[in-house]
Design an enzyme around this catalytic site. Structure first.
Site, short mmCIF file in Angstrom:
data_model
loop_
_atom_site.label_atom_id
_atom_site.label_comp_id
_atom_site.label_asym_id
_atom_site.label_seq_id
_atom_site.Cartn_x
_atom_site.Cartn_y
_atom_site.Cartn_z
CG HIS A 64 -2.12 -0.90 1.07
ND1 HIS A 64 -3.39 -0.53 1.45
CD2 HIS A 64 -2.24 -2.15 0.57
CE1 HIS A 64 -4.24 -1.52 1.20
NE2 HIS A 64 -3.55 -2.52 0.67
CG ASP A 65 4.92 3.34 1.84
OD1 ASP A 65 4.39 4.46 2.00
OD2 ASP A 65 6.15 3.17 1.77
N GLY A 70 4.94 6.20 -4.25
CA GLY A 70 6.20 5.47 -4.11
C GLY A 70 6.46 4.94 -2.72
CB SER A 74 3.61 8.67 2.48
OG SER A 74 3.27 7.72 1.49
CG HIS A 186 -3.92 -11.69 -1.63
ND1 HIS A 186 -4.86 -11.32 -2.57
CD2 HIS A 186 -3.50 -10.53 -1.07
CE1 HIS A 186 -4.99 -10.01 -2.57
NE2 HIS A 186 -4.16 -9.50 -1.67
#
Length: 322
Positions: A64-65, A70, A74, A186
């Site tokens: 996800h980051d 990038g 964050s 997953h």
């Protein structure tokens, strides 16, 4: 004219210098913080031993980051409108593990190791701790200065079509092969009933289940996620193997036992099915192929929109900008 005006530097040397500044490399902290990787590994191992759900949580957090501005950590920043408040990030877990690693590193090597690198290393260590193969992680990332929930709206989602998935990965410089390989993450972890329960009862407003679900598997999912039940309940994405990093996930989607709609579609589209097929099999070679391909795809993903050199900063704590 200046003293050195007669010296001409070849263009390729200037380009090489630019690339060097903007690149990561394996062993970036070899001299500035030689214990960095060992410290992160120790913290991650201890955390996962006490709570196995940290492994998929950290791996998902890194994904996800990287997909939002990038791989710059964050997603770790606190704030009313920060990335971690976005709906797609609402169930990410493992923040405290990254914070613990950062705290230890700040004691040993203050102001040296970025949160972005800690997260990249922790994702690798999470895979290893659950039985997957390791890989050399290029480091040298800097931490980002921007974190907005609105930027996370374009993340790949559990109901995405194959076309949408391919487009979202391509927008980050990732191929269809990278897509099929990375989604194999997953093989560890779970999903809430709310992310797929419509497939069990009212798929596409048909008042019937998704016909792609194996009929022998459907009652199992319906028992776990009853029609008016708790939608926050977690269900294994790779049935009977949610704590083991292996290639069984692909066998499950082949058999119609993919839990998420986006996962199930990997087998219904020839562009992705042929790639998933190569990971299926009980032999050691099939598992080895998946592990090697996953490592390569992770390294490639870890270089999305790099911030290096003088870009960004090295945060003192991971949940806020200096």
């Amino acid at each position: 004219m200046g003293l050195y005006s007669h010296i001409k530097i070849p263009l390729f040397v200037l380009l090489l210098a630019t690339l060097t500044v903007r690149s990561t490399r394996v062993g970036f902290y070899k001299t500035t913080c030689p214990q960095a990787e060992a410290i992160v590994q120790s913290v991650v191992q201890s955390a996962i031993r006490s709570n196995p759900t940290y492994a998929p949580g950290i791996l998902q957090m890194f994904f996800h980051d990287c997909f939002v501005n990038g791989c710059d950590a964050s997603v770790l920043i606190d704030g009313s409108f920060a990335e971690k408040t976005a709906r797609t990030n609402s169930r990410l877990r493992g923040y405290e593990v990254i914070d613990a690693a950062k705290s230890m590193l700040e004691t040993v090597c203050p102001g040296v190791v970025s949160c972005a690198d800690i997260l990249a290393l922790a994702a690798r260590d999470s895979v290893v701790q659950t039985g997957g193969s390791g890989w050399a992680v290029p480091t040298g990332r800097r931490d980002g200065l921007v974190s907005l929930a609105s930027d996370a709206e374009s993340m790949p989602g559990p109901k995405d079509s194959i076309d949408d998935q391919i487009k979202k990965f391509a927008n980050k410089g990732l191929s269809i092969k990278d897509l099929v390989t990375l989604v194999g993450g997953h093989t560890i972890g779970t999903a809430g009933c709310d992310t797929f329960s419509d497939r069990l009862y009212n798929y596409n407003n048909t008042n019937a289940p998704d016909p792609a679900i194996d009929q022998g598997f459907l009652p199992h999912l319906q028992t776990l996620c009853p029609l008016s039940g708790d939608l926050t309940k977690r269900v294994a994405l790779d049935t009977n193997s949610e704590n083991n990093f292996d290639n069984s996930y692909y066998e499950n989607i082949r058999r119609g036992r993919g839990v998420l709609e986006s996962d199930s579609k990997l087998w219904s589209d020839p562009r992705t099915q042929k790639l998933a097929q190569r990971f299926i099999g009980a032999s050691r070679s099939h598992g080895s192929t998946f592990n090697k391909m996953f490592a390569r795809a992770m390294v490639k993903m870890s270089k999305i929109e790099l911030k290096t050199g003088n870009q960004g900063e090295i945060r003192r704590v991971c949940n806020k900008i200096n």
